[in-house]
Design a protein around this motif. Sequence first.
Motif, PDB file in Angstrom:
ATOM      1  N   GLY A 261       0.790  -1.228   0.000  1.00  0.00           N
ATOM      2  CA  GLY A 261       0.000   0.000   0.000  1.00  0.00           C
ATOM      3  C   GLY A 261       0.821   1.277   0.000  1.00  0.00           C
ATOM      4  O   GLY A 261       0.306   2.350   0.322  1.00  0.00           O
ATOM      5  N   MET A 262       2.097   1.170  -0.396  1.00  0.00           N
ATOM      6  CA  MET A 262       2.954   2.367  -0.478  1.00  0.00           C
ATOM      7  C   MET A 262       2.731   3.038  -1.830  1.00  0.00           C
ATOM      8  O   MET A 262       3.490   2.859  -2.781  1.00  0.00           O
ATOM      9  CB  MET A 262       4.417   1.976  -0.299  1.00  0.00           C
ATOM     10  CG  MET A 262       4.812   1.717   1.127  1.00  0.00           C
ATOM     11  SD  MET A 262       4.896   3.231   2.118  1.00  0.00           S
ATOM     12  CE  MET A 262       6.316   4.041   1.422  1.00  0.00           C
ATOM     13  N   VAL A 263       1.647   3.789  -1.916  1.00  0.00           N
ATOM     14  CA  VAL A 263       1.305   4.465  -3.165  1.00  0.00           C
ATOM     15  C   VAL A 263       1.072   5.944  -2.891  1.00  0.00           C
ATOM     16  O   VAL A 263       0.699   6.343  -1.789  1.00  0.00           O
ATOM     17  CB  VAL A 263       0.049   3.849  -3.817  1.00  0.00           C
ATOM     18  CG1 VAL A 263       0.298   2.399  -4.203  1.00  0.00           C
ATOM     19  CG2 VAL A 263      -1.160   3.948  -2.881  1.00  0.00           C
ATOM     20  N   ASP A 264       1.322   6.737  -3.915  1.00  0.00           N
ATOM     21  CA  ASP A 264       1.093   8.174  -3.832  1.00  0.00           C
ATOM     22  C   ASP A 264      -0.238   8.470  -4.499  1.00  0.00           C
ATOM     23  O   ASP A 264      -0.409   8.258  -5.704  1.00  0.00           O
ATOM     24  CB  ASP A 264       2.232   8.914  -4.536  1.00  0.00           C
ATOM     25  CG  ASP A 264       2.203  10.413  -4.260  1.00  0.00           C
ATOM     26  OD1 ASP A 264       1.567  10.809  -3.266  1.00  0.00           O
ATOM     27  OD2 ASP A 264       2.814  11.170  -5.036  1.00  0.00           O
ATOM     28  N   LEU A 265      -1.184   8.945  -3.712  1.00  0.00           N
ATOM     29  CA  LEU A 265      -2.532   9.193  -4.225  1.00  0.00           C
ATOM     30  C   LEU A 265      -2.594  10.532  -4.944  1.00  0.00           C
ATOM     31  O   LEU A 265      -1.885  11.475  -4.590  1.00  0.00           O
ATOM     32  CB  LEU A 265      -3.543   9.168  -3.077  1.00  0.00           C
ATOM     33  CG  LEU A 265      -3.652   7.844  -2.308  1.00  0.00           C
ATOM     34  CD1 LEU A 265      -4.587   8.000  -1.122  1.00  0.00           C
ATOM     35  CD2 LEU A 265      -4.129   6.727  -3.229  1.00  0.00           C
TER      36      LEU A 265
END
Length: 361
Positions: A46-50
């Motif tokens: 879940g290491m994402v940039d929204l």
Amino acid sequence: NDNQRAFSANCGTGVFMNTSLLAFAVGLIASLGLTVPVRQLALRTGMVDLPGPRKVHVQPMPLLGGLAIYFGVLIALLVSMYGPALTQVIGIYLGATLVAVVGILDDRGLLHHQIKLFGAMPAAAIILLVSGIRAQVFSPIWPGIAGIWADIALTLVWVVGITASFSILDHMDGLCAGVAAVASLFFAIFALESGQLLVSTMAAAVLGAAAGFVRWNFKPAKIFMGDGGAMFLGFLMATLALKLRPVMAAGHNAAWLIPIFILGATIFDTTLISISRSRRGFIPFTTPGKDHTAHRLSNLLGSQRSAVLLLYALGGIFGLLALAISHLSARPAYTVAVLTAVAVLGAVALLERAPYERQTP
């Protein structure tokens, strides 16, 4: 420096070049290969940039790309270096690891952003000082304790400033890694000319790892490096600048200008947003926004790719100016520096008028 000279004494020009090419090739291949599994790891964890109002991407984007760069450089250095030089690299990597870890924690939302600027970056600079790496600008002029303390203070300001400048430079696909790659190329060239094997090898490793990452990060990006990667690159750029001892053809004391020119592209961007945001009542390093050089150029040119490529070219121009200065006598060298500073301020004034999305208090 004594360790580095001892390591370099047994090496000829061919060994210098071969070692640097090996570091570049290993860094490039490692970064290219590692980015794929790192991307999958970011998605799984879940290491994402929204997307958001201050972002240029419209889809969630995996972070952690900095891990591929981090291990790409590390593998390249372990393969290509040995002896006393490798011992000093370990000290450098301690500081680099600190800023990378803190950057990743910040990407995860586990830290306040000011911890990076006022905690991790100064601490990493202190690690460099303990490792025997510091600026040598004032001590040749003021022999004694006053000059040493002035250089220590300059080292702290330089490391924090350059690390932070790369941290905020990571705002458009391919920009931060590409600018770092261009700067690394010129660091490697100068280091090869001056017989600094440690610096040339490390610069070549960063060049390879950054270039490999650009393959996946250039628009349309498939992964971002995150603040961990940007701070890691910024710290290594600051360190290479401190380690570089360029040979000046006329033997004058303007060598301190060379790293400033090599890092001219990111210094230009930091100058622009510092002046622009300060005039509007914002704190430059803690206020996000679409008001960077690349944002303004993208609005003028109608293309993010063109804006990024133009900043690559700007980095190349600054690097060529650095090479020119190294072959000039003192007065022409300082004249070029003054004229460049005037041109930079003029360009800042022009870009201030370019369209950009203004922040709201």
